[in-house]
Each structure stands twice: as C-alpha cells, then as structure tokens.
Design a protein around this motif. Structure first.
Motif, short mmCIF file in Angstrom:
data_model
loop_
_atom_site.label_atom_id
_atom_site.label_comp_id
_atom_site.label_asym_id
_atom_site.label_seq_id
_atom_site.Cartn_x
_atom_site.Cartn_y
_atom_site.Cartn_z
N GLN A 85 1.56 99.92 119.51
CA GLN A 85 0.92 98.85 120.29
C GLN A 85 1.07 99.13 121.78
O GLN A 85 0.11 99.02 122.55
CB GLN A 85 1.55 97.51 119.94
N GLY A 86 2.29 99.48 122.19
CA GLY A 86 2.54 99.75 123.60
C GLY A 86 1.74 100.94 124.11
O GLY A 86 1.19 100.90 125.23
N ASN A 114 7.86 106.72 127.38
CA ASN A 114 8.65 105.58 126.93
C ASN A 114 8.94 104.63 128.08
O ASN A 114 8.89 103.40 127.92
CB ASN A 114 9.95 106.06 126.28
N GLU A 115 9.26 105.20 129.24
CA GLU A 115 9.51 104.37 130.42
C GLU A 115 8.27 103.57 130.80
O GLU A 115 8.35 102.43 131.28
CB GLU A 115 9.94 105.25 131.59
N ARG A 136 13.57 102.72 111.89
CA ARG A 136 12.88 101.54 112.40
C ARG A 136 11.56 101.96 113.03
O ARG A 136 11.41 103.12 113.46
CB ARG A 136 13.75 100.81 113.44
N PRO A 137 10.60 101.06 113.11
CA PRO A 137 9.26 101.44 113.58
C PRO A 137 9.22 102.08 114.96
O PRO A 137 8.56 103.11 115.14
CB PRO A 137 8.49 100.11 113.56
N ALA A 138 9.90 101.51 115.95
CA ALA A 138 9.79 102.02 117.32
C ALA A 138 10.33 103.45 117.46
O ALA A 138 9.61 104.33 117.96
CB ALA A 138 10.46 101.08 118.31
N PRO A 139 11.57 103.74 117.05
CA PRO A 139 12.05 105.11 117.22
C PRO A 139 11.29 106.14 116.38
O PRO A 139 11.14 107.30 116.81
CB PRO A 139 13.53 105.04 116.83
N ALA A 161 -2.07 106.37 118.34
CA ALA A 161 -1.61 104.98 118.35
C ALA A 161 -2.54 104.11 117.52
O ALA A 161 -2.08 103.26 116.73
CB ALA A 161 -1.53 104.47 119.79
N GLU A 162 -3.83 104.30 117.70
CA GLU A 162 -4.80 103.51 116.93
C GLU A 162 -4.69 103.82 115.44
O GLU A 162 -4.74 102.92 114.60
CB GLU A 162 -6.22 103.78 117.43
#
Length: 217
Positions: A71-72, A63-64, A32-35, A105-106
């Motif tokens: 995005q985050g 992560n916290e 999945r994208p997030a992990p 990230a970008e």
C-alpha cells in the motif's frame, strides 16, 4: 578431523562474513506482511545488474520514503520512487525500477491482499511452487526467487535448507561440501540464512574466502 575442520570453517564464515542482505538493509525480517514485502523489494532491486551494496542502500531509502508495504509503495508517486532510488545511488535503472516496483505493489495487493504470507500458504510446502509464484512479480526471475528463498528461510523453517547455486559456489571456494544437507548440518538451523549469506559473499570475493580459510587453519 575433516569434519572438525569443516565445522571450524563454517563458524568462521558465520562470524566473519555471515549475515543476510535483509539485515543489512535494516529489515527486521519476520513472518509478517511488511517485512516480507520489504524483502521482496530488496530482491527486486538486487535482481538488476547492480551491486548488492547499492541495492541495500536503495531499499533503505525506499523504506524511509514510506514504501514499507505494498500500500505504501503504491501510494508513492513514480517520481518519489525515482528520487528514493537516486538517494541510494541506484541511478542507472532508477526509472524502469520505479515503474516495476509500482507494478509489484499493485500485484501484491490484487493477488495476495498485500500479505505475502499467502505465498507460503499457497505453496503448501513445495519449493517449486513458491519459486514459480515469486517469478510472477515483475522483475523477479529464477535468481531473484533463489535470493528470496535463501533469505526468507530465516523465518520460514519449512524451506530449510535452501542453499542456492551461488552459496554452493562459496562453499566450494572455502573447501566445504556442496551438498545442501551437509552444509546445513554445519550450523544451527536458525543461522542457516546468515551462513548462506556469508557463503555468497566469499563466492563473490576471493580475498574473503582466503581470509576465512586462513583463520580456520
């Protein structure tokens, strides 16, 4: 008899020191994208000349802080990333790493729409294509690409068996064959990433190798 001993040693590696860095960092690795993004961040952190334990701690802090997705991470300020790294004691390279993670990230958003499953799709089953694509992320070199592949084979079975140079060094240290296919035959496929993680640990710590071989005797 030799084959039986190799199986015993492999099981000792798994039970005593096996496991992935992703799991240590609290990442529930999945396709999945997030992990997948969180794994890439961890790989980026460990690619610097810093201990794996500190990299894991820093990944947890990021992560916290909210950097669980491209995005985050992009929405965190540079100072927020620096502060998170500091809480993980990742202080020697905190400023340059904060910049690098913002760039990654970008790039992840622009190149892959924030979904790193597209790395696998575009690789079309070719390992070399995947490792080349990974190295397009700032801060990820050949070693980092190897780490990503070694870990992500847990959820991308098409990569198996992925046994990098450091894992093979660990295998040699405990008397196991260097061949990736022979090593893969010693454990279940779903355990291969954890097994390779254990081999990396014995490669780095001779006392762990001695413990494993003694218990398998």
């Amino acid at each position: 008899m030799a084959a039986e001993r190799e199986k015993d040693i492999a099981q000792q590696v798994l039970s005593e020191v096996g496991g992935t860095m992703a799991r240590e960092a609290g990442i529930g690795l999945a396709d999945r994208p997030a992990p997948l993004w969180q794994l890439l961040v961890l790989v980026n952190l460990v690619s610097t000349r810093i201990s794996a334990d500190i990299a894991v701690a820093a990944a947890r802090e990021l992560n916290e802080a909210g950097g669980t997705t491209p995005q985050g991470m992009a929405e965190l300020t540079w100072q927020q990333r620096v502060d998170a790294l500091g809480r993980g004691h990742y202080v020697r390279y905190d400023e340059s790493t904060a910049t690098r993670l913002g760039e990654c990230a970008e790039f992840a958003r622009e190149r892959y729409g924030g979904d790193l499953r597209r790395l696998a799709e575009e690789a079309e089953g070719k390992r070399t294509a995947l490792t080349k694509a990974l190295q397009e992320f700032t801060g990820v070199g050949p070693t980092g690409a190897d780490i990503f592949c070694r870990e992500v084979q847990e959820v991308w079975p098409w990569l198996r068996p992925y046994v990098d140079k450091l894992a093979r060094k660990g295998a040699d240290r405990v008397g196991l064959p260097a061949s990736r296919d022979k090593l893969a035959a010693l454990v279940d496929g779903d355990d291969l990433a954890a097994f390779c993680g254990g081999l990396v640990r014995v490669a780095r710590q001779r006392e762990l190798a001695e413990k494993v071989t003694a218990q398998a005797a």
